[in-house]
Scaffold this active site. Structure first.
Site, PDB file in Angstrom:
ATOM      1  N   LEU A  40       0.815  -1.221   0.000  1.00 23.77           N
ATOM      2  CA  LEU A  40       0.000   0.000   0.000  1.00 23.77           C
ATOM      3  C   LEU A  40       0.846   1.267   0.000  1.00 23.77           C
ATOM      4  O   LEU A  40       0.448   2.281  -0.559  1.00 23.77           O
ATOM      5  CB  LEU A  40      -0.918   0.021   1.226  1.00 23.77           C
ATOM      6  N   GLY A  41       1.981   1.235   0.636  1.00 16.36           N
ATOM      7  CA  GLY A  41       2.813   2.428   0.721  1.00 16.36           C
ATOM      8  C   GLY A  41       4.099   2.152   1.453  1.00 16.36           C
ATOM      9  O   GLY A  41       4.314   1.064   1.992  1.00 16.36           O
TER      10      GLY A  41
ATOM     11  N   ASP B  20       2.595  14.475  16.386  1.00 18.10           N
ATOM     12  CA  ASP B  20       2.891  14.377  14.951  1.00 18.10           C
ATOM     13  C   ASP B  20       1.597  14.450  14.143  1.00 18.10           C
ATOM     14  O   ASP B  20       1.360  13.639  13.246  1.00 18.10           O
ATOM     15  CB  ASP B  20       3.658  13.091  14.641  1.00 18.10           C
TER      16      ASP B  20
ATOM     17  N   VAL C 250       3.927  -0.650   4.292  1.00 16.03           N
ATOM     18  CA  VAL C 250       2.559  -1.018   4.671  1.00 16.03           C
ATOM     19  C   VAL C 250       1.971  -1.924   3.594  1.00 16.03           C
ATOM     20  O   VAL C 250       2.036  -1.606   2.404  1.00 16.03           O
ATOM     21  CB  VAL C 250       1.672   0.226   4.859  1.00 16.03           C
TER      22      VAL C 250
ATOM     23  N   GLY D  39       7.428   4.289   3.798  1.00 15.86           N
ATOM     24  CA  GLY D  39       7.987   5.494   4.414  1.00 15.86           C
ATOM     25  C   GLY D  39       9.266   5.149   5.136  1.00 15.86           C
ATOM     26  O   GLY D  39       9.801   4.034   5.016  1.00 15.86           O
ATOM     27  N   GLY D  40       9.768   6.117   5.924  1.00 20.49           N
ATOM     28  CA  GLY D  40      10.997   5.886   6.669  1.00 20.49           C
ATOM     29  C   GLY D  40      10.848   4.818   7.729  1.00 20.49           C
ATOM     30  O   GLY D  40      11.819   4.180   8.137  1.00 20.49           O
ATOM     31  N   PHE D  41       9.609   4.587   8.195  1.00 22.47           N
ATOM     32  CA  PHE D  41       9.352   3.603   9.235  1.00 22.47           C
ATOM     33  C   PHE D  41       9.379   2.181   8.701  1.00 22.47           C
ATOM     34  O   PHE D  41       9.641   1.235   9.429  1.00 22.47           O
ATOM     35  CB  PHE D  41       7.978   3.862   9.858  1.00 22.47           C
ATOM     36  N   GLY D  42       9.042   1.981   7.415  1.00 18.76           N
ATOM     37  CA  GLY D  42       8.922   0.649   6.850  1.00 18.76           C
ATOM     38  C   GLY D  42       7.924   0.629   5.712  1.00 18.76           C
ATOM     39  O   GLY D  42       7.713   1.631   5.022  1.00 18.76           O
TER      40      GLY D  42
END
Length: 630
Positions: A332-333, A452, A340, A335-338
């Site tokens: 799905l997407g 955030d 999805v 980012g810097g976190f990992g």
């Protein structure tokens, strides 16, 4: 023939890793290393000033810190400015500005060429006590009546400049000053007893050549340094990054690795032969997982999950996560976190699975996410279905939001002059987010501060009902507690409340979320970033300033897509609420309960708030990502 039990195998593996660690430790001790930086000393003596350590460094060790100290001459250098060190205590120093004392004594106009302003960086932040902000303007400009109100004193002691100041006001109390380009703000020290002096006693008598400076090093910078890196700031994005210096650590470091590996090879070979003789198959993954489970960060997380079992949602193992996501098939997407992925549970429910890249800050973000959302149950807060914590594998399983995040719908193409979402839906989303934040601040048994709030962290279901997500930076506190302790800034540039960066503006509290909410709703209203990154620097317009001027002059807002009086009322409510929320002084911002009341109330009863002390962020800041310095 010996029987090989599981415990016996674990003992052998434990002995193997202990043997490797022993060799590394002994070899490191032989070389007398005190930090991971080759050639750097952990502490150094600075005579009567005492001992110094990171972030300070000696002149002979420029790669060993952030802040240069000359012990022989009792001098320090910051941002190209030199200061004399009078004394040091804890994380503060009493400093003297060279020459400034003589300039003040002689009432020289060169005094105002000095400026002790120190910029905030993601690695280290500074707080200057006992200072005065002055606005230095070209005396040929008629600025007093046009820009500076009656609260400001002015001084014409120098022919070419005129100075505006007020010792009784803090920078947070300054009104929004749109002063000419020929004016500039400078900071100069004031005596510690300056509160007893009158503003009419003359500008030179208000100033001093000494001040107290305090500093705070971010945790990520500490972590970078002690792992062998150098704390750096990206000049383009103004973000923190850690530059690895291990490759230039020296020949002896390479020798250490060679000796450690060579000594370990023989031990490893003996153990493998031993295990082969017993016909035992050991998975390296399981061995590593075993040792990682003994690491400090894993112990903290396991302790939390054990102590909060009544709050924690279902715990999945990693094989179940792979099954839920069909082996990570539908992305799905990212980012810097990992990353999805979309998935499905056994009962057919659709979920979004966030697979985390790594464990940050002793697992603080992972704990925050599980702890925060597990304590919530609200229509405007995303639901955490479960989580996975197995070795180095970590994942969070959320309810699936078909419409994704809010940021996909609010940034419009200016040339199209059309909105993806109508004003009734935008108003519904703004009200839903406000209710969700009100619940986090007041409705939970434990107050939750999100830190955030931004369009990327607002998810939308099939009916465009908003749900607050991503609690990685959240802080939990007891319900009655308001001010929280933070070591550095956290949040995303463009939405961070000013008191988080500049602590003399007020304490960090739930009002910081209110500020972020206001900035986000302004972007929803304008269909654009609050600073137009595509504009030339000379024509760049700060959107909140522009909106405030139109509200103040009772002009049409000229916003896209308003079709009738009802939609016009929605838009004006959202604008007025946002301007209330982004007040510089946290005490002047409404609570989220008041925000909900204003959005649901009558427009005629709403008043125009004071103009906040706004500033236009640089274009590079607009595209910056999250900053986590806590």
């Amino acid at each position: 023939m010996f029987l090989c039990t599981k415990e016996f195998i674990m003992d052998l593996v434990s002995w193997f890793f202990a043997f490797i660690f022993f060799h590394l430790l002994c070899f490191d001790s032989a070389h007398g290393q005190t930090t991971y930086h080759s050639g750097c000393t952990d502490k150094f003596d600075c005579g009567i000033l005492g001992s110094f350590s990171f972030p300070f460094y000696k002149s002979s060790e420029p790669d060993c810190g952030l802040w240069k100290v000359d012990c022989d001459n009792r001098l320090t250098e910051l941002e190209g400015m030199k200061f004399e060190i009078l004394e040091k205590y804890g994380a503060s120093m009493r400093l003297k500005v060279p020459i400034l004392g003589d300039l003040l004594k002689n009432k020289s106009c060169q005094t105002f060429d000095k400026d002790i302003t120190l910029p905030f960086t993601p690695s280290i932040s500074y707080t200057i006590d006992n200072h005065l902000t002055l606005f230095k303007c070209n005396s040929s400009n008629k600025t007093r009546g046009e820009v500076f109100d009656s609260k400001f004193y002015h001084s014409n002691v120098c022919e070419s400049i005129i100075l505006y100041y007020n010792t009784s006001l803090s920078p947070g109390e300054y009104p929004a000053l749109d002063f000419p380009s020929s004016c500039s703000a400078i900071q100069l020290p004031v005596p510690q007893s300056s509160v007893a002096k009158s503003n009419n006693s003359g500008i030179f008598h208000q100033l001093s050549d000494r001040f107290t400076l305090s500093w705070t090093v971010s945790e990520q910078c500490y972590a970078c340094y002690y792992l062998g890196g150098m704390c750096q700031t990206n000049n383009a994005t103004k973000e923190f990054y850690c530059r690895n210096t291990k490759n230039v650590a020296g020949h002896h470091r390479n020798m250490k690795v060679i000796v450690a590996v060579a000594s370990s090879i023989f031990t490893c070979a003996g153990i493998l032969i031993w295990l082969f003789c017993f016909k035992i198959k050991i998975s390296w993954h399981k061995c590593l997982s075993f040792w990682e489970s003994k690491a400090e960060d894993h112990r903290k997380i396991e302790a939390f999950l054990s102590n909060h079992g009544s709050y924690a949602p279902k715990r999945y193992n990693y094989s179940e996560v792979k099954k839920i996501t069909s082996r990570f098939k539908n992305k799905l997407g990212q980012g810097g976190f990992g990353i999805v992925y979309r998935g499905s549970l056994a009962n057919g429910s659709h979920v979004a699975v966030k697979v985390l890249n790594g464990l940050k800050g002793n697992g603080e973000e992972f704990i925050n996410e599980v702890a925060s959302i597990s304590r919530t149950s609200h229509v405007n807060i995303v639901s955490l279905v479960g989580f996975c914590f197995e070795g180095r594998k970590r994942a969070l399983v959320y309810e699936f939001m078909p419409n994704g995040s809010l940021e996909k719908f609010i940034y419009e193409e200016r040339s199209k002059n059309v909105r993806q979402l109508g004003w009734p839906i935008l108003y519904k989303i703004a009200l839903g987010i406000a209710r969700g934040l009100e619940y986090l601040h007041c409705g939970c048994t434990t107050r939750i501060l999100h830190f955030d709030i931004k369009p990327h962290n607002i998810l939308l279901d099939e009916d465009f009902c908003p749900k607050i997500s991503d609690f990685g930076l959240a802080k939990l506190c007891v319900k009655k507690e308001s001010i929280v302790s933070m070591l550095g800034a956290r949040g995303t540039i463009g939405y961070i409340a000013p008191e988080i960066v500049c602590r003399n503006l007020g304490g960090v509290s739930h009002k910081s979320d209110v500020y972020s909410y206001g900035m986000m709703v302004l972007e929803m209203v304008g269909g654009r970033k609050n600073v137009d990154a595509r504009a030339d620097l000379t024509s760049e317009i700060y959107f909140p300033h522009w909106l405030y001027r139109r509200i103040e002059q009772d002009e049409e807002l000229q916003l896209i897509g308003i079709m009738n009086e009802r939609e016009k009322e929605y838009a004006k409510k959202m604008v007025l609420v946002s301007l209330c929320c982004i007040q510089t002084d946290p005490s002047n911002r409404p609570s989220m309960t008041k925000v909900v009341e204003m959005l649901e109330g009558n427009l005629d009863s709403m008043q125009i708030p004071p103009k906040p002390y706004l500033y236009s962020s640089s274009r590079t800041e607009v595209d910056s990502s999250a900053v986590e310095l806590d």
